[in-house]
Design an enzyme around this catalytic site. Structure first.
Site, PDB file in Angstrom:
ATOM      1  N   HIS A 167       0.813  -1.218   0.000  1.00 32.80           N
ATOM      2  CA  HIS A 167       0.000   0.000   0.000  1.00 32.80           C
ATOM      3  C   HIS A 167       0.845   1.265   0.000  1.00 32.80           C
ATOM      4  O   HIS A 167       0.333   2.351  -0.290  1.00 32.80           O
ATOM      5  CB  HIS A 167      -0.996  -0.002   1.171  1.00 32.80           C
TER       6      HIS A 167
ATOM      7  N   SER B 164       4.644   2.379   7.853  1.00 29.23           N
ATOM      8  CA  SER B 164       4.328   1.223   7.011  1.00 29.23           C
ATOM      9  C   SER B 164       5.545   0.746   6.243  1.00 29.23           C
ATOM     10  O   SER B 164       6.229   1.523   5.584  1.00 29.23           O
ATOM     11  CB  SER B 164       3.235   1.592   6.006  1.00 29.23           C
TER      12      SER B 164
END
Length: 514
Positions: A87, A196
């Site tokens: 992502h 992330s």
């Protein structure tokens, strides 16, 4: 497939992963060396990723969304590669990697990605940039509950590398996304955007990648453990043309716990017999499972009434996790069944993916076709994620009725009107909003986007009648000659440079201009 109660719990986790696009810094102090108590310094292996992304415009599939700048983290691994979350780099039009304590931004590209397991591998366009980026070592397995781990990354709130600690609070087999299940490690720390893809470390080795947090709970974050990372890397290979990631094999049957006394009596289970009851067997000719079969063991692992097996001394996992380890060359796993008072040994075929009717885009853009004032696209899983399924169900939309279904035949697609009818004089009194699903053209049932294109070419004379599956949506009737004449004007008026995606060139390039 986990039983309904478990599926609800993992759905909450998966949904939260979408709400927070990235994990984050933890509140406790980390060791002074910046990585672990072992003295191994992994800071030089951690990079910041800068991505300029353009996501799909589902109501304007001929274009892309406006550019958006995003940052994430990554870790250098062997072979001159950088591991991060999918992502972070999905739909990246421009990608740079910034090494630790450096102002340089090195151009990079994605060489492998799977949005289901949320992992991606990058490489630098100029390999010489890796000379000062040492590879980190991946641990052999996820840490035990109670272990203190260190997270490294670049969360929002500053430009410097963030180094923080948290304690492993849970390891379980759960849902990621897109029909993908695997191990997840939960840590007692909130995770923020920017972390992330950053490594989580124990004793100088990477035990996983931070990938999500919960915005409705404090001090909960999730890590993709090295078991899943290693499986991903092993399946894609290390060439410049990686193989697609298939993921872990799964049961696609529905199971239920066997704790209710009345249910146990109905199944004739004695006190010592434990396991999971199959309530909806997958509809396959080679599936030996029948309704009311109780799976009591998978290979050597006994299954509890909660569906868990004793994976090792300190870890109980959902029984499906063992399928990948036990898979034979013929694609089956051994199970022990309790059926009608008898114990039966069977082999159940497993696979990684289903042929879903509404597929996942996985970093690609939607296929589409513009015909006059109508814009068509296949129904994707992204539609059902963003639309009101209750409203679609009330309208009898196939998207609601079949949102988790497999294809009834090879190549089957639901085709929807992706955009409100584009304005033109030939559309007087016509409207069809909220993604209705096309049923037929002049009475011919539509089977896929390509089939719709063929039908539009075939019915290029007289009148063209468009009917819908959805109740309450007006039937559209156009004069075929007027439809063709309006086509170029509508394209020009809406700034549409290309009237269909390239996959339809063979069908449409000689029939419609634009």
């Amino acid at each position: 497939m986990p039983h309904p109660i478990r599926l609800l719990s993992v759905a909450l986790i998966a949904g939260a992963s979408l709400l927070l696009s990235a994990p984050a810094a933890m509140a406790q102090d980390a060791p002074a060396n910046g990585a672990s108590s072992s003295g191994v310094d992994l800071r030089p292996s951690v990079v910041q990723i800068h991505a300029t992304t353009r996501e799909p415009e589902m109501t304007r599939p001929w274009t892309k969304s406006a550019p958006r700048e995003a940052t994430g983290s990554g870790v250098v691994i062997d072979g001159g590669r950088i591991l991060t979350n999918a992502h972070v780099v999905e739909y990246a039009q421009r990608l740079f990697v910034q090494p630790y304590q450096s102002s340089d931004r090195l151009e990079a590209r994605v060489i492998a990605m799977d949005t289901g397991i949320d992992l991606a591998v990058l490489t630098l366009e100029d390999p010489s940039g890796f000379e000062e980026l040492p590879p980190a070592t991946l641990a052999g397995r996820s840490p035990n509950v109670g272990k203190t781990v260190t997270a490294l990354g670049y969360p929002i709130g500053g430009d410097a590398l963030s180094i923080t600690e948290g304690v492993v609070s849970r390891v379980e087999y759960a849902a990621y996304g897109e029909d993908t299940f695997g191990l997840q490690v939960q840590i007692d720390a909130a995770l923020n955007p920017g972390n992330s893809g950053g490594p989580v470390v124990l004793d100088g080795e990477v035990i996983g990648l931070a990938f999500s947090g919960l915005d409705f709970a404090e001090n909960i974050g999730y890590v993709i453990p090295t078991e899943e990372v290693t499986l991903f890397l092993g399946q894609i290979g290390d060439s410049d043309a990686p193989e697609p990631y298939e993921g872990r094999v799964q049961f696609f049957d529905w199971f239920q716990t066997t704790e209710n006394p009345a249910l146990r009596e109905r199944l004739k289970l004695d006190r010592e017999t434990t396991g999971m009851v199959c309530t909806v067997p997958e509809d396959r000719e080679d599936n030996p499972l029948k309704k009311w079969d109780v799976i009591t063991a998978i290979g050597p692992y006994d299954i509890g009434n909660d569906g868990l097996i004793q994976w090792d001394e300190d870890l109980r996992l959902y029984f499906e996790f063992a399928g990948h380890e036990l898979l034979d060359e013929d694609g089956t796993v051994p199970v022990t069944l309790y059926r009608n008072g008898q114990t039966i040994e069977e082999r159940v075929p497993l696979r990684s993916r289903r042929d879903l009717l509404m597929t996942h885009l996985k970093g690609t853009y939607p296929r589409y076709m513009v015909v006059g004032p109508m814009v068509f696209t296949p129904a994707y899983s992204l539609h059902t994620e963003r639309l009101n399924l209750g409203f679609l169900a009330a309208r009898k939309s196939p998207m609601a009725e079949r949102f988790n279904s497999t294809r009834a035949f090879e190549g089957e697609e639901l085709v929807v009107l992706a955009s409100p009818i584009l304005p033109h004089r030939i559309t007087k009194d016509y409207e069809a909003q909220y993604f209705p699903t096309i049923k037929s053209v002049n009475g011919d049932e539509v089977e896929s986007l390509e089939h719709l294109a063929e039908l539009m070419v075939e019915h290029d004379r007289g009148f063209v009648t468009i009917e819908w599956h959805d109740q309450g949506v007006k039937t559209l009737v156009f004069d075929a000659d007027e439809l063709r004449e309006a086509h170029l004007d509508i394209l020009d008026d809406n700034g549409i440079r290309r009237a269909w995606s390239r996959e339809l060139d063979d069908v449409l390039e000689d029939e419609f201009e634009g």
